[in-house]
Design a protein around this motif. Structure first.
Motif, PDB file in Angstrom:
ATOM      1  N   ARG A   1     -14.318  39.223  20.273  1.00 53.45           N
ATOM      2  CA  ARG A   1     -14.642  40.522  20.089  1.00 53.45           C
ATOM      3  C   ARG A   1     -14.761  41.131  21.546  1.00 53.45           C
ATOM      4  O   ARG A   1     -15.218  40.832  22.165  1.00 53.45           O
ATOM      5  CB  ARG A   1     -15.870  40.947  19.304  1.00 53.45           C
ATOM      6  N   GLN A   2     -14.095  42.541  21.580  1.00 52.29           N
ATOM      7  CA  GLN A   2     -14.140  43.106  22.700  1.00 52.29           C
ATOM      8  C   GLN A   2     -14.841  44.588  22.515  1.00 52.29           C
ATOM      9  O   GLN A   2     -14.125  45.400  21.965  1.00 52.29           O
ATOM     10  CB  GLN A   2     -13.157  43.162  23.702  1.00 52.29           C
ATOM     11  N   ASP A   3     -15.891  44.910  23.060  1.00 49.18           N
ATOM     12  CA  ASP A   3     -16.288  46.294  23.119  1.00 49.18           C
ATOM     13  C   ASP A   3     -15.911  47.065  24.565  1.00 49.18           C
ATOM     14  O   ASP A   3     -15.470  46.351  25.487  1.00 49.18           O
ATOM     15  CB  ASP A   3     -17.887  46.187  23.195  1.00 49.18           C
ATOM     16  N   PRO A   4     -15.805  48.123  24.624  1.00 50.25           N
ATOM     17  CA  PRO A   4     -15.190  48.768  25.604  1.00 50.25           C
ATOM     18  C   PRO A   4     -15.754  48.787  26.939  1.00 50.25           C
ATOM     19  O   PRO A   4     -17.009  48.779  26.802  1.00 50.25           O
ATOM     20  CB  PRO A   4     -15.361  50.424  25.103  1.00 50.25           C
ATOM     21  N   GLY A   5     -14.870  48.494  27.918  1.00 51.18           N
ATOM     22  CA  GLY A   5     -15.507  48.384  29.199  1.00 51.18           C
ATOM     23  C   GLY A   5     -16.114  46.813  29.314  1.00 51.18           C
ATOM     24  O   GLY A   5     -16.897  46.578  30.362  1.00 51.18           O
ATOM     25  N   LYS A   6     -16.315  46.141  28.390  1.00 54.60           N
ATOM     26  CA  LYS A   6     -16.786  44.881  28.363  1.00 54.60           C
ATOM     27  C   LYS A   6     -15.947  43.704  28.195  1.00 54.60           C
ATOM     28  O   LYS A   6     -14.708  43.886  28.082  1.00 54.60           O
ATOM     29  CB  LYS A   6     -17.726  44.561  27.108  1.00 54.60           C
ATOM     30  N   SER A   7     -16.571  42.264  28.350  1.00 55.57           N
ATOM     31  CA  SER A   7     -15.624  41.267  28.352  1.00 55.57           C
ATOM     32  C   SER A   7     -15.676  40.684  26.998  1.00 55.57           C
ATOM     33  O   SER A   7     -15.833  41.333  26.029  1.00 55.57           O
ATOM     34  CB  SER A   7     -16.058  40.139  29.327  1.00 55.57           C
ATOM     35  N   LEU A   8     -14.898  39.476  26.904  1.00 54.39           N
ATOM     36  CA  LEU A   8     -14.714  38.997  25.362  1.00 54.39           C
ATOM     37  C   LEU A   8     -16.127  38.149  24.874  1.00 54.39           C
ATOM     38  O   LEU A   8     -16.609  37.331  25.649  1.00 54.39           O
ATOM     39  CB  LEU A   8     -13.634  38.080  25.364  1.00 54.39           C
ATOM     40  N   GLU A   9     -16.269  38.677  23.512  1.00 55.90           N
ATOM     41  CA  GLU A   9     -17.642  37.576  22.895  1.00 55.90           C
ATOM     42  C   GLU A   9     -16.927  36.894  21.949  1.00 55.90           C
ATOM     43  O   GLU A   9     -16.012  37.317  20.947  1.00 55.90           O
ATOM     44  CB  GLU A   9     -18.467  38.825  22.494  1.00 55.90           C
TER      45      GLU A   9
END
Lengths: 112, 112
Positions: free
Chosen positions: A36-44
């Motif tokens: 999962r990737q939230d805007p402006g974030k890395s990958l979870e």
């Protein structure tokens, strides 16, 4: 050459509905990942699927793997707004190199 | 698990200049990977960095443009050389541990 196809690329859902994201890959692989990737974030990291028939569940998300069909699914149950994000599947290149080939991602928007 | 840190978290650079991105892992790993995520796109592997040997580059990426260092088992750097606006991307470092692939927080690069 390993190719990974995801669909749909965009998904707009209402809260409370169910839906499935599909991930097809072209050659045999040892592992399949969902991120999962939230805007402006890395990958979870969400799931790692290692074998045929593997099924993993976490909250409203469930992932499965069919290695014979070279298909993985990410099923969303009773969607909530907090699930809005981009979801990627990724596949290990053959030979256990740990190099990943990613799908194009599915941008999920859950509307109230 | 593995905890990865990257520096800088973001930067704005002039075209023609170079930027070196650092990646630090909290445990020793054999391979470290560098990925690029162009705006609105998926992730693409740039290269694999092994300690004690030259990095291995994927098709479309060359050492002159993206030189990599791997001085020890917990650290790597990626340099983006002679930058152009097309290099504006998020650059992510990744390592494998316990059947998972972990990603750093990313470096958001904007080239003007």
């Amino acid at each position: 050459e390993l190719k990974v196809e995801q669909n749909p690329l965009f998904l707009s859902m209402q809260e409370g509905k169910n839906y499935t994201i599909y991930c097809n890959y072209s050659t045999t692989s040892d592992r399949l990942y969902w991120y999962r990737q939230d805007p402006g974030k890395s990958l979870e990291s969400l799931f790692v699927l290692l074998s045929n028939g593997a099924v993993k569940q976490e909250g409203r998300l469930m992932a499965s793997l069919d290695t014979k069909a070279r298909l993985s699914t990410l099923h969303i149950t009773a969607a909530v707004h907090d699930l809005s994000a981009t979801y990627f599947c990724a596949v290990d290149t053959p030979g256990g190199s740990e190099k990943l080939v990613f799908g194009k991602g599915t941008k999920l928007t859950v509307n109230p | 698990s593995a905890v990865i840190s990257q520096k800088p978290s973001r930067d704005i650079c002039q075209r023609g200049t170079s930027l070196t991105i650092q990646c630090q892992v909290d445990s020793q790993v054999t391979m470290m990977f560098w990925y690029r995520q162009q705006p609105g796109q998926s992730l693409t592997l740039i290269a694999t960095a092994n300690q004690g040997s030259e990095a291995t580059y994927e098709s479309g990426f060359v050492i002159d443009k993206f030189p990599i260092s791997r001085p020890n088992l917990t650290f790597s750097t990626l340099t983006v050389s002679n930058m152009s606006p097309e290099d504006s991307s998020i650059y992510l470092c990744s390592v494998g541990a316990s059947n998972e692939q972990y990603f750093g927080p990313g470096t958001r690069l904007t080239v003007t």
